[in-house]
Design an enzyme around this catalytic site. Structure first.
Site, mmCIF file in Angstrom:
data_model
loop_
_atom_site.group_PDB
_atom_site.id
_atom_site.type_symbol
_atom_site.label_atom_id
_atom_site.label_comp_id
_atom_site.label_asym_id
_atom_site.label_seq_id
_atom_site.Cartn_x
_atom_site.Cartn_y
_atom_site.Cartn_z
ATOM 1 N N GLU A 1 1.021 -1.342 0.067
ATOM 2 C CA GLU A 1 0.058 -0.021 -0.079
ATOM 3 C C GLU A 1 0.971 1.173 -0.023
ATOM 4 O OE1 GLU A 1 -3.924 -0.644 1.831
ATOM 5 O OE2 GLU A 1 -3.275 1.383 3.065
ATOM 6 N N ARG B 1 -3.608 32.004 -19.168
ATOM 7 C CA ARG B 1 -4.216 32.907 -18.339
ATOM 8 C C ARG B 1 -3.616 34.058 -18.384
ATOM 9 N NH1 ARG B 1 -8.802 34.952 -15.699
ATOM 10 N NH2 ARG B 1 -8.472 35.844 -13.672
ATOM 11 N N GLN C 1 7.412 34.927 -12.013
ATOM 12 C CA GLN C 1 8.297 34.007 -11.315
ATOM 13 C C GLN C 1 7.580 33.553 -10.066
ATOM 14 O OE1 GLN C 1 12.115 35.723 -10.231
ATOM 15 N NE2 GLN C 1 12.926 35.368 -12.159
#
Length: 375
Positions: free
Chosen positions: A238, A264, A275
């Site tokens: 797991e 965008r 940045q």
């Protein structure tokens, strides 16, 4: 270590990724039987189970790479988690520790998707501390009578088979734990109503009560007192292979962030030109690749027969915490659209949050790392 994938491994990855990315988007409520059958149709419900019992027979690294594709492609992380919890915490304990007759009558159904598995170990006062388990299993002739309550069982409302951990000798603490495969129709087994969670919404979870459940001794996994070792064995699967799904999930988020930052525009330019945004995305990629290499290394060592305790703990910690940070980064990059429900970003963060808790908390992984360093 050589992580140059052969043609078969690449084809398996591409098949799972390309198929699951076309699946329906996340819907309200829990996963359906149709959803489960889709997973079974790709062999995901039995990837690591030996082929002789209907599984894929894959090792750790091959399984992890396939699960990574599943996590990257499937729109619903709750379904991914449910499928992998079924495989690693129920099917694999039966495959690795069940008697031949138990394997023959249980594993084919778990692998084919006919049966759904669940893991019942957590109790109200026994989370990270399995020595505190109060559920008892008392031998009575050819059976065990199991009595107790499990507080958090993923898949419980729809499960057909439960891996149940109970104390057969409380005086020996964790060395007195034993594991059993218990069918849902066992008299005395009751499943509670599903409860709400912070994430992984489509995977139902509930309490499970066992009130004098009579379970044949043939359904015991391994020998008496091997329960803790069996549980740790399932956690090796797991903490590596299930968490590979979060690698895929993080890559999925990274791709969305890169595309959004390129498209965008604010203040007359692409937000990716700032940045503050581009460096956030660069660090997201850095964490992803570092976590991926840690997880692949752990799987490679497990395939070689090594215990890889340190590697597993580092990989689980890096992947889970990286997934949460990726969700937070994506929310900042998408801003209002990331906060608003329906766009998928807030759900990705919610689905990542439980990863630092289940399969051993981040604090438990840090303790394990410190212990392996001799501290």
């Amino acid at each position: 270590m050589d992580f140059s994938w052969d043609s078969g491994q690449r084809e398996r990855y591409e098949l799972v990724w390309n198929e699951t990315r076309t699946w329906p988007d996340v819907k309200e409520g829990f996963f359906s039987r149709e959803d489960w059958e889709r997973c079974a149709g790709l062999g995901l419900t039995g990837l690591s189970v030996p082929a002789a019992h209907g599984g894929g027979g894959l090792g750790f690294l091959d399984t992890a790479r396939t699960v990574e594709a599943f996590g990257r492609g499937c729109p619903d992380m709750g379904l991914v988690f449910a499928t992998m919890a079924h495989l690693f915490a129920c099917a694999m304990p039966v495959a690795e520790h069940g008697a031949p007759e138990l394997r023959e009558r249980t594993l084919p159904g778990l692998c084919s998707g006919e049966l759904i598995g669940a893991n019942a170990i957590t109790e109200e006062d026994a989370g990270s501390d399995v020595t505190a388990i109060t559920t008892r299993a008392v031998r009575d002739g050819g059976d065990y009578v199991i009595t107790g309550a499990k507080s958090f069982v993923s898949n419980a409302p729809v499960a057909d088979v439960f891996t149940v951990y109970a104390s057969t000798d409380p005086a020996f603490g964790h060395l007195g734990l034993s594991a059993f495969a218990v069918r849902r129709d066992t008299p005395g087994l009751t499943v509670g109503e599903p409860f709400a969670k912070v994430g992984l919404d489509s995977c139902p979870a509930a309490m499970v009560w066992l009130d004098g459940c009579r379970v044949p001794a043939a359904n015991r996994l391994g020998r008496e007192g091997q329960g803790a070792a069996i549980f740790q064995s399932s956690m090796r699967w797991e903490r590596t292979c299930l968490f590979a799904a979060y690698l895929g999930r993080t890559e999925r988020l990274l791709e969305r962030c890169v595309a959004h930052a390129a498209e965008r525009r604010q203040f007359g330019r692409r937000i990716g030109g700032n940045q503050a945004v581009s460096h956030r995305i660069a660090r997201l990629r850095l964490r992803l690749e570092a976590a991926r290499l840690l997880l692949w290394q752990a799987c490679w060592r497990l395939d070689r027969g090594e215990h890889a305790v340190l590697d597993i703990a580092m990989a689980k910690l890096a992947v889970s915490e990286g997934a949460v940070q990726a969700g937070l980064d994506a929310m900042q990059i998408f801003a209002g659209a990331g906060v608003r429900a329906g766009g998928g970003i807030e759900r990705e963060l919610r689905d990542a949050l439980p990863a630092t808790v289940f399969s051993g908390t981040s604090e438990i992984q840090l303790e394990q790392i410190a212990k392996e360093l001799g501290l």
